[in-house]
Design an enzyme around this catalytic site. Structure first.
Site, PDB file in Angstrom:
ATOM      1  N   MET A  30       0.832  -1.023  -0.142  1.00 15.50           N
ATOM      2  CA  MET A  30       0.175   0.065  -0.130  1.00 15.50           C
ATOM      3  C   MET A  30       0.803   1.085   0.156  1.00 15.50           C
ATOM      4  O   MET A  30       0.326   2.333   0.501  1.00 15.50           O
ATOM      5  CB  MET A  30      -1.346  -0.064   1.513  1.00 15.50           C
ATOM      6  CG  MET A  30      -1.965  -1.348   0.603  1.00 15.50           C
ATOM      7  SD  MET A  30      -3.172  -0.885   1.746  1.00 15.50           S
ATOM      8  CE  MET A  30      -2.778  -0.010   3.434  1.00 15.50           C
ATOM      9  N   GLY A  31       2.331   0.645  -0.609  1.00 20.33           N
ATOM     10  CA  GLY A  31       2.774   2.437  -0.186  1.00 20.33           C
ATOM     11  C   GLY A  31       3.243   2.550   1.212  1.00 20.33           C
ATOM     12  O   GLY A  31       3.788   2.272   1.806  1.00 20.33           O
ATOM     13  N   HIS A  37       9.498  -3.893   3.409  1.00 20.75           N
ATOM     14  CA  HIS A  37       8.750  -3.618   2.250  1.00 20.75           C
ATOM     15  C   HIS A  37      10.054  -4.150   1.000  1.00 20.75           C
ATOM     16  O   HIS A  37       9.937  -4.893   0.295  1.00 20.75           O
ATOM     17  CB  HIS A  37       8.220  -2.673   1.155  1.00 20.75           C
ATOM     18  CG  HIS A  37       6.871  -2.124   1.631  1.00 20.75           C
ATOM     19  ND1 HIS A  37       7.172  -0.819   2.792  1.00 20.75           N
ATOM     20  CD2 HIS A  37       5.683  -2.415   2.327  1.00 20.75           C
ATOM     21  CE1 HIS A  37       5.792  -0.727   3.189  1.00 20.75           C
ATOM     22  NE2 HIS A  37       5.084  -1.741   3.193  1.00 20.75           N
ATOM     23  N   GLU A 152       5.862 -11.932   6.823  1.00 15.36           N
ATOM     24  CA  GLU A 152       5.049 -12.869   8.246  1.00 15.36           C
ATOM     25  C   GLU A 152       4.463 -11.545   8.916  1.00 15.36           C
ATOM     26  O   GLU A 152       3.910 -11.941  10.222  1.00 15.36           O
ATOM     27  CB  GLU A 152       6.293 -13.254   8.543  1.00 15.36           C
ATOM     28  CG  GLU A 152       6.364 -14.899   8.453  1.00 15.36           C
ATOM     29  CD  GLU A 152       7.644 -15.046   8.777  1.00 15.36           C
ATOM     30  OE1 GLU A 152       8.711 -15.067   9.348  1.00 15.36           O
ATOM     31  OE2 GLU A 152       7.822 -16.382   7.554  1.00 15.36           O
TER      32      GLU A 152
HETATM   33  P1  AMP Z   1       1.663  -3.011   3.131  1.00 11.38           P
HETATM   34  O1  AMP Z   1       2.018  -1.865   2.476  1.00 11.38           O
HETATM   35  O2  AMP Z   1       1.641  -2.270   4.902  1.00 11.38           O
HETATM   36  O3  AMP Z   1       0.215  -3.536   3.337  1.00 11.38           O
HETATM   37  O4  AMP Z   1       2.472  -4.290   3.476  1.00 11.38           O
HETATM   38  C1  AMP Z   1       3.258  -4.943   2.404  1.00 11.38           C
HETATM   39  C2  AMP Z   1       3.334  -6.164   2.875  1.00 11.38           C
HETATM   40  O5  AMP Z   1       4.574  -5.616   3.556  1.00 11.38           O
HETATM   41  C3  AMP Z   1       2.745  -6.958   3.175  1.00 11.38           C
HETATM   42  O6  AMP Z   1       2.795  -8.509   3.164  1.00 11.38           O
HETATM   43  C4  AMP Z   1       3.109  -6.627   4.788  1.00 11.38           C
HETATM   44  O7  AMP Z   1       3.120  -8.295   5.654  1.00 11.38           O
HETATM   45  C5  AMP Z   1       4.532  -6.459   4.788  1.00 11.38           C
HETATM   46  N1  AMP Z   1       5.875  -5.764   5.003  1.00 11.38           N
HETATM   47  C6  AMP Z   1       5.176  -4.570   6.357  1.00 11.38           C
HETATM   48  N2  AMP Z   1       5.860  -4.618   7.446  1.00 11.38           N
HETATM   49  C7  AMP Z   1       6.627  -5.573   7.175  1.00 11.38           C
HETATM   50  C8  AMP Z   1       8.100  -5.672   7.854  1.00 11.38           C
HETATM   51  N3  AMP Z   1       8.680  -4.925   9.029  1.00 11.38           N
HETATM   52  N4  AMP Z   1       8.388  -6.667   8.041  1.00 11.38           N
HETATM   53  C9  AMP Z   1       8.034  -8.075   6.462  1.00 11.38           C
HETATM   54  N5  AMP Z   1       7.584  -7.219   5.933  1.00 11.38           N
HETATM   55  C10 AMP Z   1       6.455  -6.596   6.277  1.00 11.38           C
END
Ligand code: AMP
Length: 285
Positions: A30-31, A37, A152
């Site tokens: 989601m940016g 990420h 995870e």
């Molecule tokens: P989001 O942008 O928050 O929807 O996250 C996009 C992807 O990045 C998802 O698969 C999250 O689980 C992963 N993600 C977000 N934060 C972390 C983190 N601290 N460590 C590993 N993966 C992450």
């Protein structure tokens, strides 16, 4: 790096790559990207010939009183990070490109009849995983990746996506990637930006509680209810923390367990002011 805003552009480019015999990895986001990420992109770059990152704040996964309007964004910063990590194409569609009915409305959703999406985060976010499954299904249909990468940190999301892929026979391999943390232990999250300075300090209780939980398990704790009670008491010692849940569940089905065994997911969601943050660990032995 290609910046694509339409589904047609993505399809055309992916088709060219596939015709050339190249494998394609997808990293849905989601940016407002951070090193968490970036770790997913790095993993994708090592396992796939071409990497597509979607950068889209998906309205259908936000409830009416959630932070959709406030969700942070920095598309220029995201592009710089993605370019530096070897992403080949970023897909940054408008809401109307993804949901042609406008306003993030759709008549067709991917919903799970099993109660996995109603456990843990689903208890306070009842429509969240319906939106996640719907947008991920759409992204799989648009990008047709060989592999897709998920963190995870969002362990329930990862388990639900694995189940959706199995149930709907998506030929996509799901790769789970470990939690990336700040130097002081806080799990990286785009929502950390909501924290005031005192809340940022208080939020350390999350990773400290993960460490406590892991230590208790390493010391032989097998009783899930006792472990959860200890972890809740530890979080409650921080006045700025408001517990949403702390739970021990089966790592595949998300059903509560009473005994800690290999594969048990110990997960928590805790509010600090406007930020609702997640952390977790999986029992290894
Ligand atoms: P989001 O942008 O928050 O929807 O996250 C996009 C992807 O990045 C998802 O698969 C999250 O689980 C992963 N993600 C977000 N934060 C972390 C983190 N601290 N460590 C590993 N993966 C992450």
């Amino acid at each position: 790096m290609i910046i694509a805003t339409t589904i047609a552009e993505v399809r055309q480019q992916v088709q060219q790559w596939k015709q050339a015999g190249l494998s394609v990895g997808l990293v849905p986001t989601m940016g407002y990207l951070h090193a968490g990420h970036a770790s997913l992109v790095d993993r994708a770059v090592t396992l796939c010939d071409r990497v597509v990152v979607s950068d889209f704040v998906n309205p259908t996964q936000f409830g009416p009183n959630e932070d959709l309007a406030a969700y942070p964004c920095d598309f220029e910063g995201d592009c710089a990070l993605l370019d530096a990590h070897g992403c080949d194409m970023v897909f940054h569609p408008s809401v109307s490109e993804m949901y042609p009915d406008g306003n993030g409305k759709t008549d067709t959703y991917v919903t799970m009849v099993d109660d996995m999406p109603r456990q843990l985060c689903g208890k306070t976010r009842p429509i969240h995983f319906r939106g996640v499954c719907t947008v991920v299904a759409k992204l799989f249909n648009i990008v047709t990746p060989d592999k897709a990468f998920f963190g995870e940190k969002d362990a329930q999301q990862l388990a639900i996506i694995r189940r959706m892929v199995r149930d709907l026979s998506y030929g996509v391999e799901i790769v789970g990637c470990p939690i990336v943390r700040e130097a002081d232990g806080l799990a990286m999250s785009s929502r950390n930006t909501y924290l005031t300075a005192p809340e940022r300090q208080a939020a350390l209780i999350l990773s400290q509680t993960v460490v406590l939980g892991k230590e208790r398990v390493a010391a032989g704790e097998k009783d899930a209810d006792r472990l959860v009670a200890q972890m809740k008491a530890n979080i409650a010692s921080e006045p700025l923390a408001e517990i949403d849940y702390v739970a021990a569940v089966d790592g595949v089905t998300m059903q509560s367990v009473h005994t800690l065994t290999k594969g048990t997911l110990v997960a928590m969601a805790v509010r600090f002011g406007k930020a609702r943050l997640l952390d977790n660990f999986t029992v290894e032995e």
